[in-house]
Design a protein around this motif. Structure first.
Motif, PDB file in Angstrom:
ATOM      1  N   UNK A 186      61.092  38.620  37.822  1.00 12.30           N
ATOM      2  CA  UNK A 186      60.895  38.951  39.352  1.00 12.30           C
ATOM      3  C   UNK A 186      60.169  40.307  39.375  1.00 12.30           C
ATOM      4  N   UNK A 187      59.162  40.140  40.085  1.00  8.31           N
ATOM      5  CA  UNK A 187      58.073  41.404  40.193  1.00  8.31           C
ATOM      6  C   UNK A 187      58.386  42.070  41.657  1.00  8.31           C
ATOM      7  N   UNK A 188      57.580  43.029  41.826  1.00  8.53           N
ATOM      8  CA  UNK A 188      57.810  43.960  43.003  1.00  8.53           C
ATOM      9  C   UNK A 188      56.858  44.057  44.027  1.00  8.53           C
ATOM     10  N   UNK A 189      57.194  43.929  45.345  1.00  6.94           N
ATOM     11  CA  UNK A 189      56.465  44.437  46.443  1.00  6.94           C
ATOM     12  C   UNK A 189      55.072  44.108  46.622  1.00  6.94           C
ATOM     13  N   UNK A 190      54.965  42.709  46.440  1.00  2.82           N
ATOM     14  CA  UNK A 190      53.314  42.173  46.924  1.00  2.82           C
ATOM     15  C   UNK A 190      53.532  40.914  47.676  1.00  2.82           C
ATOM     16  N   UNK A 191      52.718  40.661  48.766  1.00  3.28           N
ATOM     17  CA  UNK A 191      52.949  39.380  49.632  1.00  3.28           C
ATOM     18  C   UNK A 191      52.241  38.504  48.805  1.00  3.28           C
ATOM     19  N   UNK A 192      52.441  37.052  49.401  1.00  4.32           N
ATOM     20  CA  UNK A 192      51.744  35.857  49.083  1.00  4.32           C
ATOM     21  C   UNK A 192      50.472  36.146  49.239  1.00  4.32           C
ATOM     22  N   UNK A 193      50.014  36.444  50.499  1.00  7.90           N
ATOM     23  CA  UNK A 193      48.603  36.490  50.872  1.00  7.90           C
ATOM     24  C   UNK A 193      47.852  37.659  50.081  1.00  7.90           C
ATOM     25  N   UNK A 194      48.434  38.817  49.904  1.00  7.77           N
ATOM     26  CA  UNK A 194      47.895  39.707  49.064  1.00  7.77           C
ATOM     27  C   UNK A 194      47.751  39.281  47.698  1.00  7.77           C
ATOM     28  N   UNK A 195      48.612  38.528  47.144  1.00  4.58           N
ATOM     29  CA  UNK A 195      48.191  38.184  45.632  1.00  4.58           C
ATOM     30  C   UNK A 195      47.554  36.951  45.604  1.00  4.58           C
ATOM     31  N   UNK A 196      47.863  35.750  46.485  1.00  8.18           N
ATOM     32  CA  UNK A 196      47.405  34.349  45.947  1.00  8.18           C
ATOM     33  C   UNK A 196      46.761  33.847  47.394  1.00  8.18           C
ATOM     34  N   UNK A 197      46.350  34.580  48.485  1.00 12.81           N
ATOM     35  CA  UNK A 197      45.807  34.154  49.611  1.00 12.81           C
ATOM     36  C   UNK A 197      44.430  33.816  49.190  1.00 12.81           C
ATOM     37  N   UNK A 198      43.894  34.539  48.491  1.00 14.23           N
ATOM     38  CA  UNK A 198      42.298  34.306  48.213  1.00 14.23           C
ATOM     39  C   UNK A 198      41.891  32.875  47.622  1.00 14.23           C
ATOM     40  N   UNK A 199      43.124  32.188  47.012  1.00 12.75           N
ATOM     41  CA  UNK A 199      42.944  31.042  46.356  1.00 12.75           C
ATOM     42  C   UNK A 199      42.632  29.835  47.293  1.00 12.75           C
ATOM     43  N   UNK A 200      42.966  30.094  48.694  1.00 15.45           N
ATOM     44  CA  UNK A 200      42.731  29.050  49.564  1.00 15.45           C
ATOM     45  C   UNK A 200      41.376  28.273  49.603  1.00 15.45           C
ATOM     46  N   UNK A 201      40.335  29.122  49.224  1.00 17.95           N
ATOM     47  CA  UNK A 201      38.835  28.732  49.429  1.00 17.95           C
ATOM     48  C   UNK A 201      38.680  27.893  48.508  1.00 17.95           C
ATOM     49  N   UNK A 202      39.241  27.934  47.318  1.00 20.65           N
ATOM     50  CA  UNK A 202      38.834  26.812  46.378  1.00 20.65           C
ATOM     51  C   UNK A 202      39.931  25.649  46.237  1.00 20.65           C
ATOM     52  N   UNK A 203      41.192  26.329  46.582  1.00 21.70           N
ATOM     53  CA  UNK A 203      42.365  25.129  46.887  1.00 21.70           C
ATOM     54  C   UNK A 203      43.072  25.250  48.100  1.00 21.70           C
ATOM     55  N   UNK A 204      42.414  24.245  49.055  1.00 18.01           N
ATOM     56  CA  UNK A 204      42.844  24.301  50.200  1.00 18.01           C
ATOM     57  C   UNK A 204      44.231  24.143  50.751  1.00 18.01           C
ATOM     58  N   UNK A 205      44.907  23.405  49.657  1.00 19.72           N
ATOM     59  CA  UNK A 205      46.300  23.072  49.972  1.00 19.72           C
ATOM     60  C   UNK A 205      47.201  24.358  49.948  1.00 19.72           C
ATOM     61  N   UNK A 206      46.754  25.327  49.162  1.00 19.54           N
ATOM     62  CA  UNK A 206      47.522  26.700  49.179  1.00 19.54           C
ATOM     63  C   UNK A 206      47.180  27.156  50.382  1.00 19.54           C
ATOM     64  N   UNK A 207      48.522  27.607  50.983  1.00 23.38           N
ATOM     65  CA  UNK A 207      48.510  28.488  52.393  1.00 23.38           C
ATOM     66  C   UNK A 207      48.122  29.756  52.370  1.00 23.38           C
ATOM     67  N   UNK A 208      46.909  29.924  52.122  1.00 14.45           N
ATOM     68  CA  UNK A 208      46.479  31.270  51.919  1.00 14.45           C
ATOM     69  C   UNK A 208      45.509  31.762  53.064  1.00 14.45           C
ATOM     70  N   UNK A 209      44.295  32.437  52.820  1.00 13.52           N
ATOM     71  CA  UNK A 209      43.711  32.938  53.840  1.00 13.52           C
ATOM     72  C   UNK A 209      42.214  32.472  54.098  1.00 13.52           C
ATOM     73  N   UNK A 210      41.943  32.258  55.387  1.00 18.01           N
ATOM     74  CA  UNK A 210      40.470  31.806  55.227  1.00 18.01           C
ATOM     75  C   UNK A 210      39.579  32.732  55.994  1.00 18.01           C
ATOM     76  N   UNK A 211      39.965  34.065  55.878  1.00 16.40           N
ATOM     77  CA  UNK A 211      39.188  35.014  56.241  1.00 16.40           C
ATOM     78  C   UNK A 211      38.969  35.485  57.870  1.00 16.40           C
ATOM     79  N   UNK A 212      39.796  34.852  58.562  1.00 15.55           N
ATOM     80  CA  UNK A 212      39.805  35.032  60.051  1.00 15.55           C
ATOM     81  C   UNK A 212      40.937  35.657  60.347  1.00 15.55           C
ATOM     82  N   UNK A 213      41.867  35.870  59.639  1.00 15.88           N
ATOM     83  CA  UNK A 213      43.168  36.567  59.905  1.00 15.88           C
ATOM     84  C   UNK A 213      43.018  37.933  60.192  1.00 15.88           C
TER      85      UNK A 213
END
Lengths: 110, 410
Positions: free
Chosen positions: B15-42
Motif C-alpha cells: 500500500x503506497x501513499x497519497x496519489x490519485x488514479x488519474x494522477x498516476x495512471x490517467x495518461x494510459x487512456x490514450x493508448x489503452x482506451x479501456x482504462x478510465x483515465x484522462x482524455x485531456x479535456x478534464x
C-alpha cells in the motif's frame, strides 16, 4: 538474481543524492505517526523506559525518524520482555479528542 | 476452481501513499482506451473561475511543496466543488484547485493539482497496469486521510474515525472487530506486516502496541521471498521518510507521499515485484496487489459512489464540515493493480464508467479477499467487508509462460 529474463523493462536510475532531503519539514502523516507513538510509549512503557522527548520539537524527517526508531525499538523490546499490559483506563477510545495523556504531555493534535 | 486460485498460497499487498488514479495512471487512456483515465479535456476552475485542464506535466518532486489537502473537509470540497452538505448535492469533482489554493499554493501554483504523469515517467506502475490487471473502480474507503483509510485494509472499518487521531480502540470493539491478522492467526494461517525499517516504522501503531510479533522489516520480506518462507498474507509499508541508513548512507522515502520522489517509489514497487518474480515457486503461487491508501488531494475525474454504511457515524465536529458522516460514500479513486502470472495481459476491471459491468472495490476488499481465500466460513468480517468485492476471480486457468512475464532492470 542471476537468472536471465526474456521480457525486461528498464526502470531508470536518478540522482538520489539530489532528491534526498532529511531536513524536509514533516508532513501531517508523519506528525500523526509521532503523536501515535508518543501516546503508545506513555501508555505502554514503564516510566523509566520512556524517551522523555517532546515531539513538538521534531520538525524534520530526520528528527522524526530518530524518535520513531527509538520508540519502535522500545515497543519491540518491551513486548519481548513480556510487559505488554496496557493500562485499561488509558486505552479507552474518546472519539476525535485524542488521549488525556497526550494532552497532558503537551502534544498538539496532528 | 481455476488453476490460478487453486495454486494460490500467498497474497501480498503493498500500500503506497497519497496519489490519485488519474494522477498516476490517467495518461494510459490514450493508448489503452479501456482504462478510465484522462482524455485531456478534464478541467477544474481556479480561484478566478478560469478553467484549468489536466496536463501530463507531473514531475517527480517539487510541484507539491505544499501538501495537498486530503483531510475530510478538503476532500469534501474537492468532490462537491464547494456545495455544502445537503439533499441533492451532486459530486462534480470540481473543487481540486480551490482546495489546493487553501494550502498555501497561491495563483498558478494551485494548478499543479491537475498535473498527471506521462506514463513513461513511472515505468513500473504503468507497465504493471497494462501487463496484469488494473482496476478502474478501486476507491479509497473514506473521503479522508491515510490512517483511517489504512484501517479499512487492516480491520474493515475505521471505527468511526475520519481523521488522523490515533484511535485507541476499546477492548469491546477490538473483541468485536479483530484485525485480519488476528483472524488469520486464529484460523491457523500465517500473516506478517512488513514495515520498511524502524526509523520509518508502521502506521499501524495500535497493532504494534498489541502484538509486536506480527511485524517484520522489509529486509525480512526480501529474505522470506528468497527462502520461500513468505507467510500466507503479507502487508508491506514503504519507507515514509528520507533518513540516514544504518551504514551512514541515505535512504530515500519510497511511499510517493508528496513531496517525496515518485521515481524512488516506482523503483521500490519494482523491487517488491522482482522479489516475488525472481522465485519461480513463489511467482506461480502468489497474487500481489499494489494499491494506494488515498488520493492525496490530487485530481481524479470519477465521482466516488455511495456504499453500504458501516454502522459508525462521525459527528459534524469530527468531520470538520459541521455535518455528520455515516460512512456511506467512498473516497476518491486510487491506483490499484493485481499481479499474477494467471492474469491475462491487459486485464481492465470495469468501474463506474460501465454501469452494467462495474465492479466497485475499496480497501475493505483486502481483508474480504484474504478471508475468502484463507478463512472460508469466518464470519467476523465487518459490514463493509461482507459487502465488498473480492478480487481473486481475476486469476484464471492459464499460467503465462515465463518469457511472457516482465522483470524490471533496476
Amino acid at each position: 538474481m542471476a537468472q536471465k529474463y526474456a521480457l525486461t523493462k528498464e526502470v531508470p536510475k536518478f540522482d538520489d543524492q539530489a532528491a534526498y532531503n532529511h531536513d524536509r519539514p514533516i508532513s501531517s502523516l508523519i506528525r500523526a505517526q509521532l503523536l501515535h507513538l508518543h501516546t503508545a510509549e506513555n501508555l505502554v512503557l514503564p516510566r523509566k523506559a520512556r524517551t522523555g522527548i517532546n515531539i513538538n520539537h521534531l520538525l524534520t524527517e530526520r528528527q522524526a525518524s530518530e524518535y520513531i526508531q527509538k520508540v519502535t525499538s522500545l515497543l519491540h523490546q518491551n513486548g519481548k520482555a513480556g510487559n505488554r499490559k496496557v493500562r485499561a483506563a488509558g486505552y479507552a477510545k474518546t472519539a476525535g479528542k485524542g488521549s488525556k495523556r497526550a494532552r497532558k504531555a503537551g502534544v498538539g493534535r496532528a | 476452481m481455476p488453476a490460478g486460485l487453486d495454486n494460490l498460497e500467498h497474497i501480498v499487498v503493498l500500500m503506497m501513499e497519497n496519489r490519485s488514479f488519474d494522477h498516476m495512471l490517467g495518461g494510459l487512456k490514450v493508448k489503452f482506451p479501456q482504462i478510465n483515465g484522462l482524455d485531456g479535456t478534464e478541467s477544474n476552475p481556479d480561484a478566478n473561475g478560469n478553467m484549468v485542464q489536466v496536463q501530463p506535466t507531473a514531475t517527480y518532486q517539487g510541484q507539491f511543496d505544499h501538501d495537498p489537502d486530503h483531510h475530510f473537509p478538503g476532500v469534501d470540497l474537492q468532490i462537491f466543488g464547494g456545495a455544502p452538505p445537503g439533499p441533492g448535492r451532486v459530486a462534480n469533482m470540481q473543487g481540486f484547485i480551490k482546495s489546493y489554493a487553501t494550502q498555501g499554493a497561491g495563483g498558478n501554483a494551485s494548478h499543479a493539482i491537475m498535473n498527471h504523469f506521462a506514463p513513461e515517467k513511472i515505468p513500473t506502475l504503468t507497465t504493471l497496469a497494462t501487463e496484469y490487471a488494473v482496476f478502474n473502480g478501486w476507491f479509497a474507503s473514506i473521503p479522508g486521510p491515510t490512517i483511517c483509510n489504512r484501517a479499512f485494509a487492516h480491520y474493515g472499518t475505521s471505527f468511526g474515525n475520519v481523521d488522523m487521531n490515533m484511535f485507541l480502540v476499546t477492548e469491546a470493539d477490538r473483541a468485536r472487530i479483530p484485525t485480519i491478522y488476528e483472524r488469520m492467526e486464529e484460523g491457523g494461517q500465517s500473516a506478517k506486516l512488513y514495515y520498511y525499517d524502524q526509523p520509518s516504522s508502521t502506521m499501524e501503531i495500535v497493532n504494534l502496541v498489541k502484538d509486536q510479533s506480527l511485524f517484520a522489516v522489509y529486509s525480512d520480506f526480501v529474505a522470506d521471498c528468497q527462502s520461500g518462507n513468505l507467510p500466507a498474507y503479507s502487508f508491506i509499508e514503504p519507507n515514509y521518510s528520507d533518513h540516514p541508513g544504518p551504514d551512514g548512507g541515505q535512504l530515500l522515502a519510497t511511499d510517493q507521499h508528496p513531496d517525496h520522489h515518485v521515481l524512488a517509489g516506482d523503483r521500490f514497487i519494482a523491487g517488491v515485484y522482482n522479489e516475488i518474480r525472481g522465485n519461480s515457486d513463489l511467482w506461480k503461487t502468489t497474487a500481489l496487489l499494489i494499491v494506494y491508501d488515498e488520493h492525496g488531494g490530487l485530481y481524479d475525474h470519477v465521482p466516488p459512489p455511495n456504499c453500504t454504511p458501516d454502522g459508525f457515524t462521525a459527528a459534524g465536529a469530527a468531520t470538520g464540515t459541521g455535518f455528520d458522516f455515516k460512512f456511506d460514500r467512498l473516497g476518491i479513486r486510487v491506483p490499484a493493480i493485481l499481479v499474477s502470472p494467471y492474469i491475462p495481459r491487459g486485464t481492465v476491471v470495469p468501474g463506474t464508467e460501465d454501469p452494467a459491468q462495474q465492479r466497485i472495490f475499496e480497501h475493505a476488499s483486502i481483508p474480504a479477499t484474504v478471508t475468502k481465500k484463507f478463512l472460508a466460513g469466518n464470519d467476523r468480517g465487518t459490514v463493509r467487508e461482507q459487502q465488498a468485492e473480492t478480487f481473486l476471480d481475476l486469476l484464471g486457468d492459464n499460467m503465462r509462460p515465463d518469457d511472457d512475464c516482465v522483470f524490471f532492470n533496476l
